[in-house]
Write a protein that holds these residues in place. Structure first.
Motif, short mmCIF file in Angstrom:
data_model
loop_
_atom_site.label_atom_id
_atom_site.label_comp_id
_atom_site.label_asym_id
_atom_site.label_seq_id
_atom_site.Cartn_x
_atom_site.Cartn_y
_atom_site.Cartn_z
N ILE A 187 -0.77 6.39 -16.76
CA ILE A 187 -0.40 5.46 -17.83
C ILE A 187 1.11 5.31 -17.88
CG2 ILE A 187 -0.48 5.04 -20.32
CD1 ILE A 187 -3.19 6.53 -20.30
N LEU A 188 1.83 6.41 -17.69
CA LEU A 188 3.29 6.37 -17.64
C LEU A 188 3.76 5.43 -16.53
CD1 LEU A 188 6.04 7.47 -18.59
CD2 LEU A 188 5.73 9.33 -16.94
N LEU A 189 3.15 5.51 -15.38
CA LEU A 189 3.48 4.63 -14.26
C LEU A 189 3.35 3.16 -14.66
CD1 LEU A 189 3.97 4.06 -11.20
CD2 LEU A 189 1.48 4.21 -10.94
N SER A 190 2.26 2.82 -15.29
CA SER A 190 2.03 1.45 -15.72
C SER A 190 3.09 0.98 -16.72
CB SER A 190 0.63 1.33 -16.32
OG SER A 190 0.42 0.03 -16.80
N VAL A 191 3.37 1.82 -17.69
CA VAL A 191 4.36 1.47 -18.71
C VAL A 191 5.75 1.29 -18.09
CG1 VAL A 191 5.59 2.36 -20.74
CG2 VAL A 191 3.10 2.50 -20.63
N ILE A 192 6.15 2.22 -17.26
CA ILE A 192 7.50 2.18 -16.66
C ILE A 192 7.62 0.98 -15.73
CG2 ILE A 192 9.10 3.36 -15.09
CD1 ILE A 192 9.06 4.48 -17.97
#
Length: 60
Positions: A11-16
């Protein structure tokens, strides 16, 4: 510090990547303006085998 960001690496990957695409011209700029520790962020995404590619301004 990553306290205001998702702790799940996927999810962090998607947000960043969304923030890099839509708001920031570089990872350095994102980290500076969001007050995020760059090493902590890159280490977290390295756990799922993603690294920052400056040529496309995304984690790939």
């Amino acid at each position: 510090m990553l306290q205001n960001l998702p702790q799940d690496p996927v999810i962090l990957l998607s947000v960043i990547n969304t923030k890099l695409r839509d708001f920031y011209p570089s990872l350095d700029q994102l980290c500076k303006e969001m007050e995020v520790n760059k090493k902590e962020l890159t280490d977290k995404l390295d756990l799922i085998d993603y690294a920052y590619d400056a040529s496309c301004n995304q984690f790939v």
